[in-house]
Design a protein around this motif. Sequence first.
Motif, PDB file in Angstrom:
ATOM      1  N   UNK A 272     -12.315  55.953   1.165  1.00 31.26           N
ATOM      2  CA  UNK A 272     -12.553  54.739   0.900  1.00 31.26           C
ATOM      3  C   UNK A 272     -13.421  53.987   2.120  1.00 31.26           C
ATOM      4  N   UNK A 273     -13.320  54.291   3.216  1.00 31.81           N
ATOM      5  CA  UNK A 273     -13.852  53.939   4.319  1.00 31.81           C
ATOM      6  C   UNK A 273     -15.302  54.264   4.452  1.00 31.81           C
ATOM      7  N   UNK A 274     -15.478  55.605   3.916  1.00 28.44           N
ATOM      8  CA  UNK A 274     -16.758  56.440   3.909  1.00 28.44           C
ATOM      9  C   UNK A 274     -17.326  55.633   2.794  1.00 28.44           C
ATOM     10  N   UNK A 275     -16.872  55.315   1.439  1.00 25.52           N
ATOM     11  CA  UNK A 275     -17.677  54.829   0.390  1.00 25.52           C
ATOM     12  C   UNK A 275     -18.054  53.149   0.979  1.00 25.52           C
ATOM     13  N   UNK A 276     -17.197  52.531   1.593  1.00 29.53           N
ATOM     14  CA  UNK A 276     -17.377  51.094   2.078  1.00 29.53           C
ATOM     15  C   UNK A 276     -18.818  51.270   3.171  1.00 29.53           C
ATOM     16  N   UNK A 277     -18.579  52.136   3.937  1.00 26.99           N
ATOM     17  CA  UNK A 277     -19.752  52.340   4.939  1.00 26.99           C
ATOM     18  C   UNK A 277     -21.120  52.422   4.075  1.00 26.99           C
ATOM     19  N   UNK A 278     -21.023  53.191   3.086  1.00 29.93           N
ATOM     20  CA  UNK A 278     -22.237  53.675   2.196  1.00 29.93           C
ATOM     21  C   UNK A 278     -22.484  52.522   1.064  1.00 29.93           C
ATOM     22  N   UNK A 279     -21.858  51.074   1.483  1.00 29.92           N
ATOM     23  CA  UNK A 279     -22.061  49.958   0.625  1.00 29.92           C
ATOM     24  C   UNK A 279     -21.665  49.748  -0.747  1.00 29.92           C
TER      25      UNK A 279
ATOM     26  N   UNK B 175     -20.964  70.568  -2.340  1.00 24.35           N
ATOM     27  CA  UNK B 175     -22.203  69.869  -1.942  1.00 24.35           C
ATOM     28  C   UNK B 175     -22.448  69.095  -0.761  1.00 24.35           C
ATOM     29  N   UNK B 176     -21.231  68.619  -0.115  1.00 23.41           N
ATOM     30  CA  UNK B 176     -21.494  68.138   1.290  1.00 23.41           C
ATOM     31  C   UNK B 176     -20.169  68.167   2.116  1.00 23.41           C
ATOM     32  N   UNK B 177     -20.384  68.465   3.436  1.00 26.76           N
ATOM     33  CA  UNK B 177     -19.187  67.989   4.314  1.00 26.76           C
ATOM     34  C   UNK B 177     -19.295  66.715   4.676  1.00 26.76           C
ATOM     35  N   UNK B 178     -18.211  66.154   4.482  1.00 26.63           N
ATOM     36  CA  UNK B 178     -17.879  64.521   4.362  1.00 26.63           C
ATOM     37  C   UNK B 178     -17.381  64.615   5.755  1.00 26.63           C
ATOM     38  N   UNK B 179     -16.888  65.257   6.408  1.00 23.77           N
ATOM     39  CA  UNK B 179     -16.501  65.294   7.939  1.00 23.77           C
ATOM     40  C   UNK B 179     -15.336  64.270   8.164  1.00 23.77           C
TER      41      UNK B 179
ATOM     42  N   UNK C 295     -25.794  59.519  -5.220  1.00 26.99           N
ATOM     43  CA  UNK C 295     -24.361  59.509  -4.423  1.00 26.99           C
ATOM     44  C   UNK C 295     -24.278  60.274  -3.280  1.00 26.99           C
ATOM     45  N   UNK C 296     -24.926  61.582  -3.409  1.00 25.66           N
ATOM     46  CA  UNK C 296     -24.605  62.423  -2.150  1.00 25.66           C
ATOM     47  C   UNK C 296     -25.696  61.886  -1.124  1.00 25.66           C
TER      48      UNK C 296
END
Length: 207
Positions: free
Chosen positions: A19-26, A87-91, A199-200
């Motif tokens: 959720x924090x990551x999604x918010x950072x991505x606006x 697809x992605x390492x979200x870290x 999204x990626x």
Amino acid sequence: MRETLTIAMPKGRIFEDAADLLRAAHFQLPPEFDDNRKLILEIEEEKLRFILAKPMDVATYVEHGVADLGIAGKDVMMEEERDVYELLDLKISPCYLAVAGLPDTKLSDVAPRVASKYPNVASSFFREQGEQVEIIKLNGSIELAPLIGLAERIVDIVSTGQTLKENGLVEYEKICDITSRLIANPVSYRTKEQRITELVNRLAAVI
Ligand SMILES: Nc1ncnc2c1ncn2[C@@H]1O[C@H](COP(=O)(O)OP(=O)(O)OP(=O)(O)O)[C@@H](O)[C@H]1O
Ligand SMILES: O=P(O)(O)OC[C@H]1O[C@H](OP(=O)(O)OP(=O)(O)O)[C@H](O)[C@@H]1O
């Protein structure tokens, strides 16, 4: 019309970090995202739907195509082979897998017993080391096993190290670092390629 993307993820720390990551991505997450008793959450404006599942079940939803994407720990991906794309390492939600046990326990000549929620990971690790062990599958509170004599070693997640410490256990070997990954259903990846790539890219820009 943009089609909805369905994303499966676990309910706990991964959900909070994602959720924090999604918010950072606006992405505009509605307030109900912070009180996540609901098992299905939607962001209407973004045409995104989140389904909240147990960590081991996330890849099942994605593999069966009822979720287009998923967020799962590398530990879960290593434990069960799945027909999904990573697809992605979200870290996010970093931790590591390690072998632990009581201090000074000698491993017997007969195959030592190893308790774990990750029997396949544990079994491959000891096989690669050339050690024969007996694996005992548990579903949680793995640290109990050496304390009550069920196993000489455990293979489990370590994050702060607090659980090992509070239970008088020591780490013997680190197996590997773990972070959460964005995974995709192969068919969704083809049929919703544009939406998924968008999204990626948005997530990759803030990792
Ligand atoms: N201290 C930790 N303990 C367990 N998992 C952790 C820890 N730190 C990071 N992780 C990662 O988080 C994942 C579990 O996700 P999460 O905590 O969101 O699930 P959950 O739905 O709360 O699950 P559970 O039912 O296991 O409590 C693990 O697969 C691992 O990749
Ligand atoms: O190093 P730490 O920060 O102490 O974290 C590690 C602990 O957290 C996890 O357990 P979880 O809380 O998911 O409960 P579980 O025993 O039900 O798996 C993991 O299995 C360890 O027990």
